[in-house]
Design a protein around this motif. Structure first.
Motif: not given
Ligand SMILES: Nc1nc2c(ncn2[C@@H]2O[C@H](COP(=O)(O)OP(=O)(O)OP(=O)(O)O)[C@@H](O)[C@H]2O)c(=O)[nH]1
Ligand SMILES: [Mg+2]
Length: 436
Positions: A2-7, A56, A95, A108, A156, A158, A160
């Motif tokens: 499961s991931t969450f996005l850091d912006y 992060t 990133t 990327d 952005e 992802k 992990l």
């Protein structure tokens, strides 16, 4: 996983080029000194570089503005101004960088040390020496430095997990996550407290961080869908390192070594390649007397199991998550392994090469808008840049700018748009009179 996005949104501004100089030689026995104004130096680029120690975008919440230095101005005696140094900004691997305005992809960034220039520094303006010709051997023309690029960028990432905490229910996975990271997962003394993984960032110091996930408890038959089932084995597919948490005190009446073997069996049944992932055994609840008693036999049994199954004997760290004991050496070692090890995919996948996108090319050289009957606005990156580089202190430089406008077709375009002598032309906030 499961991931969450850091912006993060950041502003990057490259350095302006140094201005070129108008100067003339004034030496003793040379009466009519020729031109001697040097060129300005190049402005610094803003460059993103991947630092694999970062995990992060947290640091960008506090630090959003990145500005490279300007180039040095040119000097007399044909001395060139120095180029400014580039500004390097460290970003975590993974990133993705975009222009906020257009959403265009700039880079990327995946590999450690990989660099991408996100804003180019302006070139130095030329000094008057460069404008000397036969017809005009001593010109008073110089350029100002080119402005540096400036953008708002969206980063952005992802997130992990590098590390997954796995084990039976109630062994203390969430407790451990809560004491080593910024995450605040629910902890309780009943089974299956955790229903979906929680991610937390472990920060050892400013340069060293990694992402840990706790996971829902596994039980015998998990690989066949028993308990919360197979979904949670899927969660560990993308993590590098497994921390296998054991309730060494056997609080719920099970033998620690049985827990270990059962979980190993479930991992194997799910996908044998999971056993190729590095694993550390975390002997938890060592604050309990029973745990001390169980440990020696457990260690022996793990050794025997590993030899029998031809896997590396896992290192064992004794901790009490509850009392926060033994955590530092566990985390240091985990970090070391995160750095050392390559991800073992569950399928033999082909490595994907990183993609590197170029900054977009300049757009149309100019646009003309008629704002009023006798009032025109000229805009466009190229013409605005030429204007910014014109040294308005010298008539000859201004004349050169007029010629540049003409050769770009701006005069003609103005005429076609209806402009007549005496009309007002606006460019970059300045106004001129149109002379046909
Ligand atoms: N004595 C002792 N108890 C602990 C320790 N760590 C956790 N516990 C207790 O064990 C119980 C279960 O802890 P959790 O962290 O919720 O366990 P979990 O592994 O996340 O459980 P699930 O989410 O159900 O899989 C709680 O009552 C904790 O207080 C420890 O080091 N010592
Ligand atoms: Mg939990």
């Amino acid at each position: 996983m499961s991931t969450f996005l850091d912006y993060a949104k950041v502003n990057v501004k490259a350095g302006k080029g140094g201005d070129g100089m108008v100067a003339f030689r004034r030496e003793k026995y040379i009466p009519d000194g020729g031109p001697a104004g040097g060129d300005g130096g190049k402005g610094g680029d803003v460059i993103f570089v991947v630092d694999e120690g970062l995990r992060t975008l947290m640091d960008f919440r506090y630090n959003r503005h990145f500005k490279a230095q300007n180039g040095e101005n040119g000097m007399s005696k044909n001395k060139f101004g120095a180029n400014a140094e580039d500004l390097l900004v460290a970003v975590p691997p993974g990133t993705i960088v975009r222009h906020s305005e257009t959403d265009a992809l700039i880079g990327d960034l995946t590999e450690d040390g990989q660099k991408v220039t996100v804003a180019k520094g302006g070139r130095g303006g030329r000094g008057n020496t460069r404008f000397a010709t036969h017809k005009n051997p001593a010109p008073s023309i110089s350029e100002k430095g080119e402005p540096g690029q400036e953008f708002e960028l969206t980063l952005e990432l992802k997130l992990l997990a590098d590390v997954a905490l796995i084990g039976y229910p109630s062994v203390g996975k969430s407790t451990l996550l809560s004491v080593i990271s910024n995450a605040k997962p629910k902890v309780a003394d009943y089974q299956f407290t955790t229903l979906t993984p929680n991610l937390g960032v472990v920060k050892l110091d400013n340069q060293r961080e990694f992402v840990v996930a706790d996971t829902p408890g596994l039980i015998e038959g998990a690989s066949q869908g028993v308990g919360l089932g197979i979904d949670f084995l899927r969660h560990i597919e993308r993590t590098n390192i497994l921390l296998h948490i054991i309730d060494m005190a056997g609080v719920h009446g099970r033998e620690p070594i049985d827990d270990f073997k059962n979980i190993m069996g479930e991992l194997t049944a799910y996908n044998e390649r999971l056993l190729l992932r590095p694993m550390i055994i975390v002997a938890n609840k060592m604050d309990q007397e029973q745990a001390r008693e169980n440990l020696p036999d457990f260690m022996e049994a793990v050794k025997a199991y590993s030899i029998e199954h031809e896997i590396a004997i896992p290192e064992i760290f004794e901790i009490s998550a509850y009392q926060k004991k033994g955590l530092t050496s566990l985390l240091e070692r985990t970090y070391e392994m995160v750095q050392e090890l390559d991800f073992v995919p569950l399928e033999e996948e082909e490595a994907v090469d990183f993609v590197h996108y170029q900054l977009e090319e300049e757009q149309a050289p100019f646009e003309i808008h008629r704002l009023d009957a006798d009032y025109y606005l000229i805009s466009g990156e190229k013409i605005e840049k030429l204007f910014a580089m014109t040294n308005m202190a010298h008539d000859e430089s201004i004349q050169r700018f007029s010629r540049q406008m003409r050769s770009m077709g701006i005069d003609q375009a103005l005429r076609e748009a209806g402009a007549q002598s005496g009309d007002t032309i606006e460019l970059s906030g300045y106004q001129f009179e149109f002379m046909d």
